[in-house]
Design an enzyme around this catalytic site. Sequence first.
Site, PDB file in Angstrom:
ATOM      1  N   ARG A 142      -0.068  -0.826  -3.880  1.00 37.20           N
ATOM      2  CA  ARG A 142      -0.544  -1.209  -5.206  1.00 37.20           C
ATOM      3  C   ARG A 142      -0.484  -2.725  -5.384  1.00 37.20           C
ATOM      4  O   ARG A 142      -1.437  -3.349  -5.836  1.00 37.20           O
ATOM      5  CB  ARG A 142       0.295  -0.518  -6.284  1.00 37.20           C
ATOM      6  CG  ARG A 142      -0.184   0.870  -6.691  1.00 37.20           C
ATOM      7  CD  ARG A 142      -0.383   1.816  -5.515  1.00 37.20           C
ATOM      8  NE  ARG A 142      -0.727   3.175  -5.940  1.00 37.20           N
ATOM      9  CZ  ARG A 142       0.163   4.149  -6.085  1.00 37.20           C
ATOM     10  NH1 ARG A 142       1.461   3.933  -5.834  1.00 37.20           N
ATOM     11  NH2 ARG A 142      -0.232   5.350  -6.459  1.00 37.20           N
ATOM     12  N   ASP A 308       0.653  14.147  -1.311  1.00 38.20           N
ATOM     13  CA  ASP A 308       0.880  14.335  -2.747  1.00 38.20           C
ATOM     14  C   ASP A 308      -0.401  14.104  -3.540  1.00 38.20           C
ATOM     15  O   ASP A 308      -1.320  13.427  -3.086  1.00 38.20           O
ATOM     16  CB  ASP A 308       1.958  13.368  -3.244  1.00 38.20           C
ATOM     17  CG  ASP A 308       1.551  11.911  -3.052  1.00 38.20           C
ATOM     18  OD1 ASP A 308       1.094  11.567  -1.943  1.00 38.20           O
ATOM     19  OD2 ASP A 308       1.674  11.118  -4.007  1.00 38.20           O
ATOM     20  N   GLU A 309      -0.435  14.665  -4.723  1.00 39.68           N
ATOM     21  CA  GLU A 309      -1.439  14.358  -5.738  1.00 39.68           C
ATOM     22  C   GLU A 309      -2.853  14.303  -5.160  1.00 39.68           C
ATOM     23  O   GLU A 309      -3.575  13.313  -5.310  1.00 39.68           O
ATOM     24  CB  GLU A 309      -1.089  13.029  -6.426  1.00 39.68           C
ATOM     25  CG  GLU A 309       0.227  13.093  -7.186  1.00 39.68           C
ATOM     26  CD  GLU A 309       0.576  11.780  -7.863  1.00 39.68           C
ATOM     27  OE1 GLU A 309       1.173  11.818  -8.961  1.00 39.68           O
ATOM     28  OE2 GLU A 309       0.272  10.709  -7.292  1.00 39.68           O
ATOM     29  N   ASP A 402      10.994   2.213 -10.879  1.00 39.65           N
ATOM     30  CA  ASP A 402       9.996   1.587 -11.741  1.00 39.65           C
ATOM     31  C   ASP A 402      10.143   2.074 -13.179  1.00 39.65           C
ATOM     32  O   ASP A 402       9.563   1.488 -14.098  1.00 39.65           O
ATOM     33  CB  ASP A 402       8.580   1.850 -11.235  1.00 39.65           C
ATOM     34  CG  ASP A 402       8.296   3.325 -11.000  1.00 39.65           C
ATOM     35  OD1 ASP A 402       9.175   4.008 -10.447  1.00 39.65           O
ATOM     36  OD2 ASP A 402       7.200   3.800 -11.356  1.00 39.65           O
ATOM     37  N   GLU A 452       2.958  -0.492  -9.267  1.00 45.18           N
ATOM     38  CA  GLU A 452       1.861  -0.721 -10.205  1.00 45.18           C
ATOM     39  C   GLU A 452       2.222  -1.807 -11.228  1.00 45.18           C
ATOM     40  O   GLU A 452       1.384  -2.616 -11.614  1.00 45.18           O
ATOM     41  CB  GLU A 452       1.516   0.568 -10.955  1.00 45.18           C
ATOM     42  CG  GLU A 452       0.872   1.643 -10.095  1.00 45.18           C
ATOM     43  CD  GLU A 452       1.889   2.643  -9.593  1.00 45.18           C
ATOM     44  OE1 GLU A 452       1.516   3.791  -9.329  1.00 45.18           O
ATOM     45  OE2 GLU A 452       3.081   2.267  -9.472  1.00 45.18           O
TER      46      GLU A 452
END
Length: 536
Positions: A142, A308-309, A402, A452
């Site tokens: 990211r 994942d995802e 985070d 992020e």
Amino acid sequence: MDLIPAPIAVRSTSTDPGLPLGPATTLAGGPGTEDAERWLRGALGAATGLALPSAADPVIALSLDPALAPEEYRIGVDAERARITAGGAAGAHWGAQTLRQLLGPEAYRRAPLRRTGWVLPACELRDAPRFGWRGVLIDVARHFLPLGDLLRYVDLLAAHKLNVLHLHLTDDQGWRFEVKRYPRLTEAGSWRERSMVGYRSAGRHDDRPHGGYYTQDDLRELVAYAAERGITVVPEIDLPGHTQAAIAAYPELGNTDVVDTAALGVWPDWGVSSNVLNVSDATLAFFEGVLEELLEIFPSDYVHLGGDECPKDQWRASAAAQARIKELDLADEDELQSWFIRHFDAWLTARGRRLIGWDEILEGGLAPNAAVASWRGYAGGVAAARSGHPVVMCPEQYVYLDHRQAEGPTEPIPVGFVRTLADVYRFEPVPPSLDEVSARQVIGTQANLWSEFADSARDLDYRAFPRLAAFAEVAWSALPRDPAERDLADFERRMRTHYARLDALGVAYRPPTGPHPWQQRPGVIGRPLPGPPPQV
């Protein structure tokens, strides 16, 4: 002695004046301790100004004892000698790290503030880790972290006896690993035109190109640098989802019968892209080529392949994907993803490596040799452990660093649950629902630093520290499994000294009283979650 993480046992000899260090102090190590000896001479030499030359009968001596476990060590200091005895090279390094702690925070400076008055306190100390996997994920996809900053983080992990750097190298927002047979992965996939600022609900972008990647020599340097400090680098190539950067570079990897993949760029937004890999033989072969080059650089037993995802909408709409499901006699798209992961599980196993993935790889059936990193709470890890698979516990509700550290408007880009220093100290990696046999499948734990909302090393410091110190003690020390029985007051007392060590290391941590003005991000929207995280 304010040691963090706390050792198993330490006895201070208050009547002994300790071991003074001066120009005549020598340092040497026996066979197998060469890396620790070289590191200790460099670290202490820089901080004290002492040469610490080698000698046949050294004042500070390192040696190995095969009766000890590889990461186990002993330290003995009296008025004449300091001895570090370890079971292996890693244990020698952890002993060297503790010896530096014994000299006080000034021993963490890179140049001497004083050249006299250095004394090692007389003591007897024994120590060994609770878990073999004490990991930290750093997300360089990211926001790219330059190599120099990444090497600095290796030193910070080593200072806290953390021994796995999980490097998240690829995602929708960027590809950071040079693959020589597929140059466009870095030519096109390593940079994006702009980046989202804060959470996506604000719809705000900075309109500034962002990018970067590591050459293969960069990563070889990182692996070697980490290995000298007892740390294994575990690479992650995320698939079959979180792959828009790869598809932007090579459009044929995407579901071309559903979307115009040639029009895709590297994704500038946070979240989960709907663009995922197709399931053709050509795509499998492509990533086998990627992994062949990866294995040449990273000698780690484990290779992380994400899993994942992965949104399934494109596969549902793709005639090619549906034909593959029918051809393989699979029940649905979850089983299709499981088939995809199983392919690489077998591929890695045939090469003497082991696949690890996020807990979604349980869906549709867990690959036979896979390990599971349990991030969506404990449930995936519990299921994997009960079925005999290795597990790394890293539930987002507890060790996603985070996540915000406090309530209130001054926390920069607040996301997730409030996770204070005390909350992290009370994290227990092994849930009480596991019986003794299944609990042994929990090979370790990991804190994750997603980037992020951390676009620089300074931002990463703020989110990591001081909570990473608490996590390190949870991962290393023999704390009570019942968090209520842990001595938080003692840890917080020791942290007062540890803050001075972090200052000497130049870590831009969050102060206990709240962020400095320059650590705040007024007006940048986050996504705080209400209430406390769910219980175990």
